[in-house]
Write a protein that holds these residues in place. Structure first.
Motif, PDB file in Angstrom:
ATOM      1  N   GLY A   9       0.166  18.467  -4.935  1.00 18.95           N
ATOM      2  CA  GLY A   9      -1.066  18.195  -5.661  1.00 18.95           C
ATOM      3  C   GLY A   9      -2.039  17.425  -4.785  1.00 18.95           C
ATOM      4  O   GLY A   9      -1.836  17.256  -3.588  1.00 18.95           O
ATOM      5  N   ILE A  10      -3.079  16.950  -5.420  1.00 23.21           N
ATOM      6  CA  ILE A  10      -4.115  16.187  -4.740  1.00 23.21           C
ATOM      7  C   ILE A  10      -4.048  14.751  -5.233  1.00 23.21           C
ATOM      8  O   ILE A  10      -4.001  14.494  -6.432  1.00 23.21           O
ATOM      9  N   TYR A  11      -4.055  13.823  -4.283  1.00 25.87           N
ATOM     10  CA  TYR A  11      -3.976  12.404  -4.607  1.00 25.87           C
ATOM     11  C   TYR A  11      -5.196  11.678  -4.050  1.00 25.87           C
ATOM     12  O   TYR A  11      -5.734  12.060  -3.016  1.00 25.87           O
ATOM     13  N   ARG A  12      -5.600  10.640  -4.731  1.00 26.10           N
ATOM     14  CA  ARG A  12      -6.690   9.798  -4.255  1.00 26.10           C
ATOM     15  C   ARG A  12      -6.118   8.410  -4.004  1.00 26.10           C
ATOM     16  O   ARG A  12      -5.249   7.945  -4.728  1.00 26.10           O
ATOM     17  N   VAL A  13      -6.629   7.745  -2.982  1.00 28.66           N
ATOM     18  CA  VAL A  13      -6.256   6.366  -2.697  1.00 28.66           C
ATOM     19  C   VAL A  13      -7.496   5.512  -2.867  1.00 28.66           C
ATOM     20  O   VAL A  13      -8.553   5.822  -2.315  1.00 28.66           O
ATOM     21  N   THR A  14      -7.375   4.465  -3.649  1.00 32.30           N
ATOM     22  CA  THR A  14      -8.486   3.551  -3.867  1.00 32.30           C
ATOM     23  C   THR A  14      -7.992   2.124  -3.650  1.00 32.30           C
ATOM     24  O   THR A  14      -6.820   1.825  -3.855  1.00 32.30           O
ATOM     25  N   GLU A  15      -8.879   1.267  -3.214  1.00 30.70           N
ATOM     26  CA  GLU A  15      -8.505  -0.114  -2.908  1.00 30.70           C
ATOM     27  C   GLU A  15      -9.097  -1.045  -3.963  1.00 30.70           C
ATOM     28  O   GLU A  15     -10.263  -0.943  -4.310  1.00 30.70           O
ATOM     29  N   ILE A  16      -8.251  -1.937  -4.466  1.00 31.54           N
ATOM     30  CA  ILE A  16      -8.684  -2.922  -5.447  1.00 31.54           C
ATOM     31  C   ILE A  16      -8.163  -4.287  -5.031  1.00 31.54           C
ATOM     32  O   ILE A  16      -7.270  -4.387  -4.181  1.00 31.54           O
ATOM     33  N   ILE A  17      -8.718  -5.340  -5.615  1.00 24.65           N
ATOM     34  CA  ILE A  17      -8.276  -6.706  -5.320  1.00 24.65           C
ATOM     35  C   ILE A  17      -7.883  -7.381  -6.621  1.00 24.65           C
ATOM     36  O   ILE A  17      -8.679  -7.428  -7.568  1.00 24.65           O
ATOM     37  N   GLY A  18      -6.658  -7.879  -6.662  1.00 27.57           N
ATOM     38  CA  GLY A  18      -6.172  -8.629  -7.818  1.00 27.57           C
ATOM     39  C   GLY A  18      -6.168 -10.110  -7.493  1.00 27.57           C
ATOM     40  O   GLY A  18      -6.011 -10.500  -6.335  1.00 27.57           O
ATOM     41  N   THR A  19      -6.336 -10.928  -8.524  1.00 25.94           N
ATOM     42  CA  THR A  19      -6.322 -12.380  -8.330  1.00 25.94           C
ATOM     43  C   THR A  19      -5.362 -13.038  -9.309  1.00 25.94           C
ATOM     44  O   THR A  19      -5.056 -12.486 -10.371  1.00 25.94           O
ATOM     45  N   SER A  20      -4.919 -14.229  -8.939  1.00 31.31           N
ATOM     46  CA  SER A  20      -4.044 -15.020  -9.800  1.00 31.31           C
ATOM     47  C   SER A  20      -4.081 -16.474  -9.340  1.00 31.31           C
ATOM     48  O   SER A  20      -4.119 -16.739  -8.138  1.00 31.31           O
ATOM     49  N   PRO A  21      -4.046 -17.411 -10.269  1.00 30.59           N
ATOM     50  CA  PRO A  21      -3.939 -18.813  -9.877  1.00 30.59           C
ATOM     51  C   PRO A  21      -2.512 -19.209  -9.493  1.00 30.59           C
ATOM     52  O   PRO A  21      -2.280 -20.305  -8.995  1.00 30.59           O
ATOM     53  N   LEU A  22      -1.552 -18.290  -9.696  1.00 30.61           N
ATOM     54  CA  LEU A  22      -0.132 -18.619  -9.511  1.00 30.61           C
ATOM     55  C   LEU A  22       0.469 -18.164  -8.186  1.00 30.61           C
ATOM     56  O   LEU A  22       1.162 -18.927  -7.520  1.00 30.61           O
ATOM     57  N   SER A  23       0.244 -16.880  -7.821  1.00 35.77           N
ATOM     58  CA  SER A  23       0.930 -16.347  -6.636  1.00 35.77           C
ATOM     59  C   SER A  23       0.309 -15.028  -6.189  1.00 35.77           C
ATOM     60  O   SER A  23      -0.407 -14.375  -6.948  1.00 35.77           O
ATOM     61  N   TRP A  24       0.642 -14.614  -4.949  1.00 37.77           N
ATOM     62  CA  TRP A  24       0.223 -13.313  -4.451  1.00 37.77           C
ATOM     63  C   TRP A  24       0.918 -12.200  -5.230  1.00 37.77           C
ATOM     64  O   TRP A  24       0.326 -11.174  -5.520  1.00 37.77           O
ATOM     65  N   GLU A  25       2.173 -12.409  -5.551  1.00 38.76           N
ATOM     66  CA  GLU A  25       2.913 -11.403  -6.318  1.00 38.76           C
ATOM     67  C   GLU A  25       2.230 -11.140  -7.667  1.00 38.76           C
ATOM     68  O   GLU A  25       2.037  -9.992  -8.069  1.00 38.76           O
ATOM     69  N   GLN A  26       1.846 -12.195  -8.344  1.00 42.42           N
ATOM     70  CA  GLN A  26       1.171 -12.052  -9.633  1.00 42.42           C
ATOM     71  C   GLN A  26      -0.209 -11.413  -9.454  1.00 42.42           C
ATOM     72  O   GLN A  26      -0.633 -10.617 -10.277  1.00 42.42           O
ATOM     73  N   ALA A  27      -0.892 -11.741  -8.366  1.00 44.47           N
ATOM     74  CA  ALA A  27      -2.198 -11.135  -8.087  1.00 44.47           C
ATOM     75  C   ALA A  27      -2.062  -9.622  -7.918  1.00 44.47           C
ATOM     76  O   ALA A  27      -2.860  -8.855  -8.467  1.00 44.47           O
ATOM     77  N   ALA A  28      -1.061  -9.181  -7.169  1.00 43.79           N
ATOM     78  CA  ALA A  28      -0.834  -7.751  -6.968  1.00 43.79           C
ATOM     79  C   ALA A  28      -0.462  -7.077  -8.281  1.00 43.79           C
ATOM     80  O   ALA A  28      -0.955  -5.993  -8.605  1.00 43.79           O
ATOM     81  N   LYS A  29       0.383  -7.719  -9.051  1.00 40.26           N
ATOM     82  CA  LYS A  29       0.790  -7.184 -10.351  1.00 40.26           C
ATOM     83  C   LYS A  29      -0.413  -7.069 -11.282  1.00 40.26           C
ATOM     84  O   LYS A  29      -0.583  -6.056 -11.970  1.00 40.26           O
ATOM     85  N   ASN A  30      -1.267  -8.070 -11.296  1.00 37.02           N
ATOM     86  CA  ASN A  30      -2.473  -8.028 -12.125  1.00 37.02           C
ATOM     87  C   ASN A  30      -3.369  -6.857 -11.730  1.00 37.02           C
ATOM     88  O   ASN A  30      -3.945  -6.183 -12.592  1.00 37.02           O
ATOM     89  N   LEU A  68      -4.056   1.800  -4.105  1.00 39.77           N
ATOM     90  CA  LEU A  68      -3.353   2.545  -5.152  1.00 39.77           C
ATOM     91  C   LEU A  68      -3.560   4.030  -4.944  1.00 39.77           C
ATOM     92  O   LEU A  68      -4.668   4.479  -4.637  1.00 39.77           O
ATOM     93  N   SER A  69      -2.504   4.798  -5.128  1.00 40.03           N
ATOM     94  CA  SER A  69      -2.671   6.251  -5.110  1.00 40.03           C
ATOM     95  C   SER A  69      -2.370   6.781  -6.500  1.00 40.03           C
ATOM     96  O   SER A  69      -1.479   6.297  -7.198  1.00 40.03           O
ATOM     97  N   PHE A  70      -3.166   7.782  -6.876  1.00 38.80           N
ATOM     98  CA  PHE A  70      -2.947   8.426  -8.161  1.00 38.80           C
ATOM     99  C   PHE A  70      -3.281   9.901  -8.020  1.00 38.80           C
ATOM    100  O   PHE A  70      -4.035  10.316  -7.160  1.00 38.80           O
ATOM    101  N   LYS A  71      -2.671  10.698  -8.883  1.00 39.33           N
ATOM    102  CA  LYS A  71      -2.788  12.142  -8.786  1.00 39.33           C
ATOM    103  C   LYS A  71      -3.960  12.631  -9.629  1.00 39.33           C
ATOM    104  O   LYS A  71      -4.152  12.177 -10.751  1.00 39.33           O
ATOM    105  N   TYR A  72      -4.752  13.540  -9.048  1.00 41.93           N
ATOM    106  CA  TYR A  72      -5.815  14.196  -9.799  1.00 41.93           C
ATOM    107  C   TYR A  72      -5.185  15.181 -10.782  1.00 41.93           C
ATOM    108  O   TYR A  72      -4.183  15.825 -10.474  1.00 41.93           O
ATOM    109  N   ASP A  73      -5.807  15.334 -11.942  1.00 41.79           N
ATOM    110  CA  ASP A  73      -5.351  16.348 -12.900  1.00 41.79           C
ATOM    111  C   ASP A  73      -5.611  17.729 -12.331  1.00 41.79           C
ATOM    112  O   ASP A  73      -6.624  17.958 -11.691  1.00 41.79           O
TER     113      ASP A  73
END
Length: 74
Positions: A9-30, A68-73
Motif C-alpha cells: 500500500g501507500i504510507y505517509r510519514v508525518t512529524e509531530i512534537i509531543g510535550t509533557s511536564p513529566l518525561s520524554w516517554e510521556q511526551a512521545a506517548k502524548n 508517524l507513518s500511517f496507511k492511505y485508504d
C-alpha cells in the motif's frame, strides 16, 4: 489455508512534537495518542529528537519529535 493479509500500500510519514511536564516517554506517548484521534491506521512511531523547555534555569517540559507513518485508504 488462511489468506495472509498484505502489507502493500501507500504510507505517509508525518512529524509531530509531543510535550509533557513529566518525561520524554510521556511526551512521545502524548504525541501518538493525540494523533490517533484524527489519523487512522497508524503503523510506526519513531522518536527522532528529544529536548527540554527551560524556564528560570529549571526544566518545565520534555518534548519528543515523533515521525508517524500511517496507511492511505485504498
Amino acid at each position: 489455508m488462511a489468506k495472509k493479509k498484505s502489507d502493500t500500500g501507500i504510507y505517509r510519514v508525518t512529524e509531530i512534537i509531543g510535550t509533557s511536564p513529566l518525561s520524554w516517554e510521556q511526551a512521545a506517548k502524548n504525541a501518538v495518542e493525540t494523533a490517533a484521534r484524527s489519523l487512522r491506521d497508524l503503523r510506526i512511531a519513531e522518536v527522532g529528537q528529544l529536548d527540554m523547555k527551560i524556564e528560570d534555569g529549571k526544566v518545565v517540559a520534555y518534548r519528543a519529535r515523533v515521525s508517524l507513518s500511517f496507511k492511505y485508504d485504498a
